[in-house]
Write an enzyme that holds these catalytic residues in place. Structure first.
Site, short mmCIF file in Angstrom:
data_model
loop_
_atom_site.label_atom_id
_atom_site.label_comp_id
_atom_site.label_asym_id
_atom_site.label_seq_id
_atom_site.Cartn_x
_atom_site.Cartn_y
_atom_site.Cartn_z
N GLU A 117 0.83 -1.22 0.00
CA GLU A 117 0.00 0.00 0.00
C GLU A 117 0.86 1.26 0.00
O GLU A 117 0.36 2.36 0.26
CB GLU A 117 -0.93 0.02 1.22
CG GLU A 117 -1.76 -1.24 1.40
CD GLU A 117 -2.55 -1.63 0.16
OE1 GLU A 117 -3.17 -0.74 -0.44
OE2 GLU A 117 -2.52 -2.82 -0.20
N ARG A 155 17.43 8.74 -22.72
CA ARG A 155 17.47 9.20 -24.10
C ARG A 155 17.99 10.62 -24.23
O ARG A 155 18.40 11.04 -25.31
CB ARG A 155 16.07 9.11 -24.74
CG ARG A 155 15.53 7.68 -24.78
CD ARG A 155 14.13 7.58 -25.37
NE ARG A 155 14.11 7.75 -26.81
CZ ARG A 155 13.82 8.86 -27.44
NH1 ARG A 155 13.49 9.94 -26.76
NH2 ARG A 155 13.84 8.92 -28.75
N ASP A 170 13.01 14.57 -31.61
CA ASP A 170 11.77 13.81 -31.69
C ASP A 170 10.61 14.76 -31.89
O ASP A 170 10.57 15.83 -31.32
CB ASP A 170 11.52 13.03 -30.39
CG ASP A 170 12.53 11.91 -30.22
OD1 ASP A 170 13.11 11.51 -31.24
OD2 ASP A 170 12.72 11.47 -29.09
N1 4GX Z 1 3.25 5.56 -11.52
N2 4GX Z 1 2.63 2.16 -8.34
C1 4GX Z 1 3.71 2.64 -6.16
C2 4GX Z 1 2.93 1.57 -4.11
C3 4GX Z 1 2.03 2.64 -3.59
C4 4GX Z 1 0.69 2.37 -3.28
C5 4GX Z 1 -0.11 3.39 -2.78
C6 4GX Z 1 1.75 4.86 -2.94
C7 4GX Z 1 0.43 4.62 -2.61
C8 4GX Z 1 2.84 3.90 -10.14
C9 4GX Z 1 2.35 4.66 -11.23
C10 4GX Z 1 2.15 2.79 -9.48
C11 4GX Z 1 1.89 1.07 -7.72
C12 4GX Z 1 3.90 2.44 -7.66
C13 4GX Z 1 1.72 1.27 -6.23
N3 4GX Z 1 2.53 3.89 -3.41
N4 4GX Z 1 4.03 4.40 -9.86
N5 4GX Z 1 3.01 1.50 -5.58
N6 4GX Z 1 1.18 4.52 -11.84
O1 4GX Z 1 1.10 2.41 -9.95
O2 4GX Z 1 4.29 5.41 -10.69
#
Ligand code: 4GX
Length: 257
Positions: A117, A155, A170
């Site tokens: 979480e 990149r 790009d």
């Molecule tokens: N872009 N995730 C972080 C753990 C989490 C859960 C709840 C904070 C609150 C994600 C995205 C992403 C999945 C990374 C949950 N952190 N990260 N993780 N979209 O989905 O960067």
């Protein structure tokens, strides 16, 4: 101008092959980027190396504990105090090309990958410089998001794309989608390459490509056009596109010639 990227994760193995292949692999080999993974679990000092715990106040799932992450970050910072610390989370600023370019000017990035979480809020308060999201969807952890970020940032590092090519060229960099590309054969199942591309007329080809880029952008991503810095010529092309158009099978308007 070499960039260092340290990644704090519970799953360091996830990073091995994506960063060893193709352009990124070559950049690492050439020493343009130095990537290191650090297992957060190595910084849990208790016997069972616990890195997560139940949330205060109740609720489902587990939260990543602050102490192992704090120790891992402090260990990296003791070697290099200038590291820019990024937490990947859907709650962060959406990653865009101009952010990738800005991050590429940092000499040292430290990417924190959360699982479960997420991390204890005090990690954010005490250590994180910037929270970045790669898009409005939920992943199982921050690892893939970190890889996306590394890829997009790399990149922009001089030499990564090779000497004859730069990320600044790009078309996305100019807020437009790319024009369509073709290679041999000329005729595939009756679908032929646009004749203009075989004409050898570079000015005409260049005009055709600009028009196609504008057409695609206006149909698929009209939001991009509002921030695009269009030349007078491009504005005129756009008007022409809107005037004499029908829609083809892809849902793309085709100018009848
Ligand atoms: N872009 N995730 C972080 C753990 C989490 C859960 C709840 C904070 C609150 C994600 C995205 C992403 C999945 C990374 C949950 N952190 N990260 N993780 N979209 O989905 O960067």
């Amino acid at each position: 101008m070499r960039m260092r990227v340290d990644i704090l994760t519970l799953f360091p193995n996830m990073f091995s092959s994506p960063l060893q292949e193709s352009i990124l692999g070559r950049a690492v080999e050439k020493g343009l980027i130095q990537i290191r993974t650090i297992n957060i679990r190595d910084f849990a000092l208790d016997k069972h190396q616990v890195v997560d715990d139940t949330p205060y106040g109740g609720g489902q799932g587990m939260v990543m504990k602050v102490e192992p992450i704090a120790r891992a970050i402090e260990s990296v910072k003791s070697q290099n105090p200038s590291a820019w610390i990024v937490y990947l989370t859907p709650q962060g600023k959406p990653l865009q090309q101009d952010m990738a370019r800005r991050l590429s000017t940092q000499s040292h990035l430290l990417l924190l990958c959360g699982r479960y979480e997420g991390v204890d809020e005090r990690v954010r308060e005490l250590f994180i410089n910037e929270e970045i999201s790669i898009g409005d969807y939920v992943l199982t952890g921050g690892e893939l998001a970190a890889m996306v970020l590394i890829d997009a940032v790399s990149r922009f590092i001089p030499g990564v794309l090779g000497s004859d090519r730069s990320a600044e060229e790009d078309s996305f960099f100019n807020s437009l989608l790319e024009y369509p590309q073709y290679t041999r054969p000329f005729n595939f199942r009756g679908r032929c390459v646009p004749e203009i591309l075989l004409s050898g007329n570079h000015a005409a080809i260049s005009l055709w490509r600009r028009r196609e880029a504008l057409r695609r952008t206006s149909l698929r991503r009209p939001d991009l056009l509002t921030k695009a810095d269009l030349s007078e010529g491009e504005k005129k092309l756009l008007e022409e596109i809107f005037k004499g158009n029908s829609i083809d099978g892809d849902g793309l308007p085709i100018k009848k010639l």
